[in-house]
Write a protein that holds these residues in place. Structure first.
Motif, PDB file in Angstrom:
ATOM      1  N   PRO A 147       0.825  -1.220   0.000  1.00  0.00           N
ATOM      2  CA  PRO A 147       0.000   0.000   0.000  1.00  0.00           C
ATOM      3  C   PRO A 147       0.855   1.264   0.000  1.00  0.00           C
ATOM      4  O   PRO A 147       1.790   1.406   0.786  1.00  0.00           O
ATOM      5  CB  PRO A 147      -0.818  -0.125   1.291  1.00  0.00           C
ATOM      6  N   GLY A 148       0.533   2.165  -0.949  1.00  0.00           N
ATOM      7  CA  GLY A 148       1.195   3.458  -1.023  1.00  0.00           C
ATOM      8  C   GLY A 148       2.547   3.461  -1.695  1.00  0.00           C
ATOM      9  O   GLY A 148       3.205   4.494  -1.735  1.00  0.00           O
ATOM     10  N   ARG A 160       0.396   1.410  -8.296  1.00  0.00           N
ATOM     11  CA  ARG A 160       0.313   1.807  -6.892  1.00  0.00           C
ATOM     12  C   ARG A 160      -1.120   1.667  -6.424  1.00  0.00           C
ATOM     13  O   ARG A 160      -2.066   2.001  -7.153  1.00  0.00           O
ATOM     14  CB  ARG A 160       0.766   3.247  -6.699  1.00  0.00           C
ATOM     15  N   ALA A 161      -1.296   1.176  -5.203  1.00  0.00           N
ATOM     16  CA  ALA A 161      -2.613   1.059  -4.575  1.00  0.00           C
ATOM     17  C   ALA A 161      -2.536   1.623  -3.169  1.00  0.00           C
ATOM     18  O   ALA A 161      -1.574   1.350  -2.447  1.00  0.00           O
ATOM     19  CB  ALA A 161      -3.063  -0.400  -4.553  1.00  0.00           C
ATOM     20  N   LYS A 162      -3.545   2.401  -2.797  1.00  0.00           N
ATOM     21  CA  LYS A 162      -3.549   2.979  -1.450  1.00  0.00           C
ATOM     22  C   LYS A 162      -3.900   1.957  -0.388  1.00  0.00           C
ATOM     23  O   LYS A 162      -3.579   2.146   0.790  1.00  0.00           O
ATOM     24  CB  LYS A 162      -4.516   4.153  -1.394  1.00  0.00           C
ATOM     25  N   GLY A 163      -4.569   0.893  -0.775  1.00  0.00           N
ATOM     26  CA  GLY A 163      -4.947  -0.138   0.189  1.00  0.00           C
ATOM     27  C   GLY A 163      -5.241  -1.442  -0.520  1.00  0.00           C
ATOM     28  O   GLY A 163      -5.379  -1.498  -1.743  1.00  0.00           O
ATOM     29  N   TYR A 172      -7.399  -1.216  -3.733  1.00  0.00           N
ATOM     30  CA  TYR A 172      -8.259  -0.029  -3.666  1.00  0.00           C
ATOM     31  C   TYR A 172      -7.467   1.205  -4.091  1.00  0.00           C
ATOM     32  O   TYR A 172      -6.276   1.325  -3.804  1.00  0.00           O
ATOM     33  CB  TYR A 172      -8.795   0.164  -2.240  1.00  0.00           C
ATOM     34  N   ASP A 173      -8.200   2.131  -4.752  1.00  0.00           N
ATOM     35  CA  ASP A 173      -7.621   3.410  -5.215  1.00  0.00           C
ATOM     36  C   ASP A 173      -6.339   3.156  -6.012  1.00  0.00           C
ATOM     37  O   ASP A 173      -5.234   3.529  -5.621  1.00  0.00           O
ATOM     38  CB  ASP A 173      -7.338   4.334  -4.028  1.00  0.00           C
TER      39      ASP A 173
END
Length: 502
Positions: A147-148, A160-163, A172-173
């Motif tokens: 994440p991140g 890249r994924a925030k979560g 997610y994201d």
């Protein structure tokens, strides 16, 4: 006599098996610590790791066998000496040499087996181990998104994924940069959610995206000429799929034939063959270089100096400088020609020196590996010859003092062997002396300890050395005229120190 032989054999075999597996375990842990970064996070099956450890266990026998031989021999005779069993054997009129004879035969069989192992089995194990370790190290790490943090393991993409979900299947994201069309991040994809799964053949990873937008650079898409105005095309989607080629992450086995010519993968017969073939190539290279530049060395003598009609050798007719034999009007041209020929000779030598060094290094490696086949067997005999009398002298069993003494002697042997082998690889000493240096250095020590053990010498008796030190100190004081306080004369009385005046 049979009971004594069986007693010594049983006392030796048990510690040998225990110490062998302990040393093997320690060496395997050192191997895992060294290559832990190449094994973690690559999705290997359990049997691949087990196969790698099995090959490494066979490779480590060359170091585990001599060390366990030294340690077990010290423990065996240390236990027999501590329990006064050696004293009882000697009191029965049996010498230590006769009592150890079956043990010498057993160690000789171990040494012969070590030689056969190093000649027939170890090259095959090194071949399979080298090929498998190469495949393990070159395999890329499995795709894993933190994440991140941008992940660049998939060629041409940055993700890249925030979560993500606890099982790692849902991201997610998401933000995905596509670098395949151009080196710059011209194509960007944003999505609120993405579900990861693999294709049936596991060669493609599919990312199902939901509720997102895709930005594309129209210039890169249409491949037009440079336009200073950057134009983006925007696509909205409710659900789409992005496919990624995962062939770079596939587990592939390299052909073992590519590693067969390595010096560690050859037996004695193959080493002789490769050494002779390499020597022929090296001689051919040096003869070619000599023939190529030889004519340039004799060009001056053949062209300017007259030859002796009888011997055919050019006569030297100058007194101070060799340019005296050249006519004055031809000296400039001759010097310029000589300089160009020197440059040519230098270029030829610089070109061939790398190839000659390559063949020379291969020749050294083949000779070192040839000697290593014999040093493994002899080192087992040597370290046993050090450990057995040493244990009989110190008379201390268990895993305390014997382990410390064994490690000290093995480190001495290993350091001498490593330093001399490195010197042989660099060409500073002959390969024979480089591989046998440690054995030649420690052989007198083995003979000395064997003699001391056979004569019941108290070599490690601290009280004996203290008494000798006191005798030497007393002799030194006597030679220097220093009196001992205990034996010195008492001082005179005060009455003797004064004289009455009349």
């Amino acid at each position: 006599m049979k009971k004594i032989h069986l007693l010594i054999l049983k006392s030796f075999i048990r510690p040998f098996i225990v110490t062998f597996f302990i040393v093997m375990f320690v060496l395997l842990m050192l191997f895992l610590f060294k290559y832990i970064d190449d094994l973690i996070g690559k999705g290997f099956e359990w049997y691949v790791i087990l196969e790698l450890l099995a090959y490494q266990s066979a490779v480590q026998i060359s170091m585990a066998m001599p060390l366990s031989m030294l340690l077990s021999s010290i423990m065996t005779f240390g236990n027999l000496g501590e329990s006064y069993e050696l004293v009882a054997i000697k009191a029965a009129g049996i010498s230590l040499r006769k009592a150890m004879m079956p043990l010498f035969i057993l160690v000789g069989l171990f040494s012969g087996g070590a030689f056969l192992f190093s000649d027939y089995i170890l090259p095959i194990v090194n071949l399979k181990m080298g090929a498998l370790l190469y495949d393990v190290r070159v395999k890329q790490t499995d795709f894993l998104v933190k994440p991140g943090i941008f992940n660049n393991t998939i060629p041409g993409y940055s993700i890249r994924a925030k979560g993500k979900s606890p099982d790692g299947k849902v991201l997610y994201d998401l933000m995905i940069y596509d670098h395949k069309l151009s080196n710059t991040a011209s194509n960007v994809l944003l999505a609120k959610e993405g579900y990861i799964y693999n294709s049936p053949d596991n060669n493609t990873m599919i990312l199902k995206l939901k509720d997102g937008v895709r930005y594309e650079d129209s210039r890169a898409r249409k491949a037009k000429a440079y336009n200073p105005r950057q134009q983006f095309t925007r696509f909205y989607f409710k659900e789409t799929e992005q496919k990624f080629d995962m062939s770079a992450f596939a587990w592939k086995r390299t052909d073992e034939n590519l590693f067969k010519s390595h010096h560690a993968m050859l037996n004695l017969r193959q080493l002789r063959l490769y050494t002779d073939s390499n020597a022929v190539k090296m001689d051919s290279l040096r003869n070619t270089v000599q023939r190529e530049i030889q004519s340039y060395y004799f060009y001056f003598n053949d062209y300017y100096q007259p030859k002796n009609p009888i011997t055919g050798i050019p006569e030297v007719n100058y007194t101070t400088r060799f340019t005296e034999v050249i006519p004055k009007d031809s000296r400039s041209a001759a010097i310029g020609s000589a300089l160009s020929q020197m440059r040519y000779i230098k270029d030829v030598l610089n070109t061939k020196v790398g190839e000659d060094s390559f063949y020379r290094d291969k020749d050294i490696r083949y000779k070192i590996e040839f000697q290593r086949k014999f040093t493994l067997a002899v080192s087992c005999l040597l370290l046993f010859s050090i450990g057995a009398p040493l244990g009989a002298i110190i008379r201390k069993g268990g895993l305390g003092l014997p382990v410390v003494v064994a490690i000290i002697f093995f480190l001495i042997y290993h350091i001498i062997s490593t330093v001399s082998e490195k010197a042989a690889k660099e060409g500073n000493i002959d390969t024979f002396w480089g591989m046998w240096m440690a054995i030649f250095v420690l052989s007198p020590l083995a003979l000395f300890l064997t003699y001391k053990a056979a004569t019941d010498s108290s070599l490690f008796d601290i009280e004996q050395y203290r008494l000798r030190a006191e005798r030497i100190l007393a002799w030194v004081k006597a030679r220097l005229g220093i009196r001992n306080r205990k034996t010195a004369e008492p001082p005179k009385s005060l009455h003797d120190n004064y004289t009455l005046s009349p």
